[in-house]
Design a protein around this motif. Structure first.
Motif, PDB file in Angstrom:
ATOM      1  N   THR A  34      -6.371  -4.009   6.014  1.00 46.51           N
ATOM      2  CA  THR A  34      -7.154  -5.223   5.783  1.00 46.51           C
ATOM      3  C   THR A  34      -7.206  -5.612   4.303  1.00 46.51           C
ATOM      4  OG1 THR A  34      -9.236  -3.976   5.610  1.00 46.51           O
ATOM      5  CG2 THR A  34      -8.612  -4.811   7.796  1.00 46.51           C
ATOM      6  N   HIS A  35      -7.104  -4.623   3.394  1.00 51.88           N
ATOM      7  CA  HIS A  35      -7.203  -4.877   1.954  1.00 51.88           C
ATOM      8  C   HIS A  35      -5.975  -4.288   1.258  1.00 51.88           C
ATOM      9  CE1 HIS A  35     -11.316  -5.530   3.174  1.00 51.88           C
ATOM     10  NE2 HIS A  35     -11.642  -5.968   1.979  1.00 51.88           N
ATOM     11  N   LEU A  36      -5.290  -5.126   0.466  1.00 56.57           N
ATOM     12  CA  LEU A  36      -4.081  -4.689  -0.227  1.00 56.57           C
ATOM     13  C   LEU A  36      -4.110  -5.167  -1.675  1.00 56.57           C
ATOM     14  CD1 LEU A  36      -1.208  -3.464  -0.277  1.00 56.57           C
ATOM     15  CD2 LEU A  36      -0.354  -5.675   0.560  1.00 56.57           C
TER      16      LEU A  36
ATOM     17  N   LEU B  71      -4.252   3.328   7.965  1.00 58.16           N
ATOM     18  CA  LEU B  71      -4.620   2.822   6.645  1.00 58.16           C
ATOM     19  C   LEU B  71      -5.285   1.450   6.738  1.00 58.16           C
ATOM     20  CD1 LEU B  71      -4.200   4.032   3.800  1.00 58.16           C
ATOM     21  CD2 LEU B  71      -2.229   2.523   3.545  1.00 58.16           C
ATOM     22  N   ARG B  72      -6.433   1.320   6.046  1.00 55.89           N
ATOM     23  CA  ARG B  72      -7.156   0.047   6.002  1.00 55.89           C
ATOM     24  C   ARG B  72      -7.204  -0.537   4.590  1.00 55.89           C
ATOM     25  NH1 ARG B  72     -10.239  -1.058  10.563  1.00 55.89           N
ATOM     26  NH2 ARG B  72     -10.387   0.650  12.077  1.00 55.89           N
ATOM     27  N   PHE B  73      -7.295   0.336   3.583  1.00 57.00           N
ATOM     28  CA  PHE B  73      -7.395  -0.099   2.197  1.00 57.00           C
ATOM     29  C   PHE B  73      -6.275   0.556   1.406  1.00 57.00           C
ATOM     30  CE2 PHE B  73     -11.544   0.165   4.153  1.00 57.00           C
ATOM     31  CZ  PHE B  73     -12.090  -1.080   3.918  1.00 57.00           C
ATOM     32  N   CYS B  74      -5.507  -0.251   0.662  1.00 54.83           N
ATOM     33  CA  CYS B  74      -4.358   0.278  -0.062  1.00 54.83           C
ATOM     34  C   CYS B  74      -4.232  -0.417  -1.414  1.00 54.83           C
ATOM     35  CB  CYS B  74      -3.076   0.084   0.751  1.00 54.83           C
ATOM     36  SG  CYS B  74      -1.608   0.797  -0.009  1.00 54.83           S
ATOM     37  N   SER B  75      -4.155   0.390  -2.478  1.00 58.64           N
ATOM     38  CA  SER B  75      -3.950  -0.126  -3.834  1.00 58.64           C
ATOM     39  C   SER B  75      -2.832   0.687  -4.482  1.00 58.64           C
ATOM     40  CB  SER B  75      -5.241  -0.011  -4.651  1.00 58.64           C
ATOM     41  OG  SER B  75      -5.038  -0.454  -5.980  1.00 58.64           O
ATOM     42  N   LEU B  76      -1.780   0.008  -4.922  1.00 60.54           N
ATOM     43  CA  LEU B  76      -0.605   0.676  -5.457  1.00 60.54           C
ATOM     44  C   LEU B  76      -0.184   0.033  -6.769  1.00 60.54           C
ATOM     45  CD1 LEU B  76       1.493   0.758  -2.150  1.00 60.54           C
ATOM     46  CD2 LEU B  76       0.154   2.655  -3.092  1.00 60.54           C
ATOM     47  N   GLY B  77       0.348   0.851  -7.690  1.00 61.34           N
ATOM     48  CA  GLY B  77       0.872   0.267  -8.917  1.00 61.34           C
ATOM     49  C   GLY B  77       1.075   1.285 -10.017  1.00 61.34           C
ATOM     50  N   ALA B  78       1.643   0.791 -11.113  1.00 59.52           N
ATOM     51  CA  ALA B  78       1.876   1.576 -12.319  1.00 59.52           C
ATOM     52  C   ALA B  78       1.914   0.592 -13.487  1.00 59.52           C
ATOM     53  CB  ALA B  78       3.190   2.344 -12.216  1.00 59.52           C
ATOM     54  N   GLU B  79       1.958   1.126 -14.700  1.00 58.43           N
ATOM     55  CA  GLU B  79       2.097   0.243 -15.853  1.00 58.43           C
ATOM     56  C   GLU B  79       3.405  -0.534 -15.725  1.00 58.43           C
ATOM     57  OE1 GLU B  79       1.626   2.411 -19.483  1.00 58.43           O
ATOM     58  OE2 GLU B  79      -0.208   3.387 -18.793  1.00 58.43           O
TER      59      GLU B  79
END
Length: 368
Positions: A177-179, A146-154
């Motif tokens: 590298t990107h979070l 994994l190089r790019f990771c975006s996580l979340g919720a309301e």
């Protein structure tokens, strides 16, 4: 068909997914090539409602992934988005859906980009289940590529917080590298000292940034939330990166001048790019007084010895007011005297000014 697979990939690459799906039905050979292109980057969006309480498209995608184990090394990017009203949803159905997504995600060992936003899933309370919705997906996953990771919720203040599952997952992503963490607002993200050794970009809350950045080579930082959360204590921690912090993006919050002053004390030395959404309603009456009042920022900018770009384009102004080029040119001159390193300024109007070779400021582009 005598064309080599490489040629077929070049021909089919870039076609819309609907066209690739049609191509995949033509023959077994075209199916093999088109299927790999279709599954290399997966993007799924589900709208949740009382009549559609489960993310059906996401679950169908997970079933397809599990039924095609020969494609696990092909899938490089996975993008999942859920939207809807949590008041009409089934908490247990959403919890089960998260578990199913996690089962499919475990198989994607070659994944390089992961973007998951679960919308209202974490707002729907599941009795006796203290695990965040994102963590129900990540619980047994390890994604070393994994190089790019975006996580979340309301998010709201009374939702389930993250546990130690999130840092355990991130610790497996040694190439990341990107979070982006859109709903982690806790004071501590308990990562081990050697975790995320290649992290270059982070977007998240000031509290998470203060916990995450020390000792890591983050050079690009974007903060979310309230400007009151960016305390001097947080800034002192953020400044402890192992590489100089080059860019700070504050376009996701309303920024008062006092925050810029705090930043000038704790982060100014390495910064080259500063992007700000000024809270004009607290400090200026833009439509009535004109942007000449922004000259008051000169004293703050004087404390940024390496600043190259000052970007105020996210700042909201009266849409009916035309840009005053004379005032903007005057501010460019004032700010560059206070901060001689400046070479580019972007105003709330969208106008971009650049420093010319002769030392004058010229309008390089305009929003009008």
């Amino acid at each position: 068909m005598s064309l080599p697979n490489e040629t077929l990939v070049a021909v089919l690459d870039g076609l819309p997914a609907s066209v690739l799906a049609d191509v995949a039905r033509v023959s077994r050979r075209l199916n093999a090539v088109a299927e790999r292109l279709l599954y290399s980057a997966i993007s799924i969006t589900d709208l949740l409602s009382g009549s559609s309480p489960v993310p059906a498209r996401t679950l169908q995608c997970c079933r397809s992934i599990l039924s095609r184990p020969h494609l696990v090394d092909t899938i490089k990017r996975l993008h999942i988005r859920w939207h809807g009203d949590f008041r009409s949803l089934s908490p247990h159905a959403l919890a089960a859906a998260c578990t199913n997504v996690g089962i499919a995600l475990q198989t994607l060992v070659a994944l390089e980009g992961l973007d998951i936003f679960l919308g209202p899933a974490n707002l729907a309370n599941v009795p006796h289940n203290p695990v965040h919705a994102i963590e129900r997906i990540l619980g047994s996953c390890a994604l070393p590529s994994l190089r790019f990771c975006s996580l979340g919720a309301e998010w709201s203040k009374d939702v389930r917080p993250y546990t130690d599952i999130l840092p355990a997952f991130l610790s497996t992503a040694c190439r990341l590298t990107h979070l982006k963490l859109s709903d982690h607002h806790q004071p501590i993200l308990a990562l081990s000292h050697g975790a995320l050794p290649a992290l270059f970009y982070f977007r998240g809350s000031p509290y998470t940034a203060a916990s995450l950045l020390p000792g890591r080579p983050v050079q690009y930082l974007a903060l979310i939330g309230q400007d009151s959360d960016v305390s001097p204590e947080n800034l002192r921690q953020i400044a402890l990166t192992s590489a100089p912090l080059r860019s700070l993006d504050l376009s996701a919050m309303q920024v008062r001048p006092i925050l810029l002053r705090h930043i000038s004390i704790h982060l100014a030395a390495p910064l080259e790019i500063l992007k700000v959404r000024l809270a004009l309603r607290h400090t200026l009456h833009y439509a009535l007084s004109g942007i000449a009042l922004l000259a008051g920022l000169s004293s703050v900018l004087a404390n940024f010895p390496h600043l190259l770009c000052f970007d105020l384009s996210p700042t909201e102004i009266d849409g009916g007011r035309q840009a005053n080029l004379t005032e903007e040119a005057s501010l460019c001159a004032d700010w560059s005297r206070a901060c001689p390193s400046l070479t580019r300024i972007v105003f709330p109007s969208g106008n971009q000014w650049r420093l010319a070779g002769d030392g004058s400021w010229v309008l390089s582009s305009s929003s009008f």
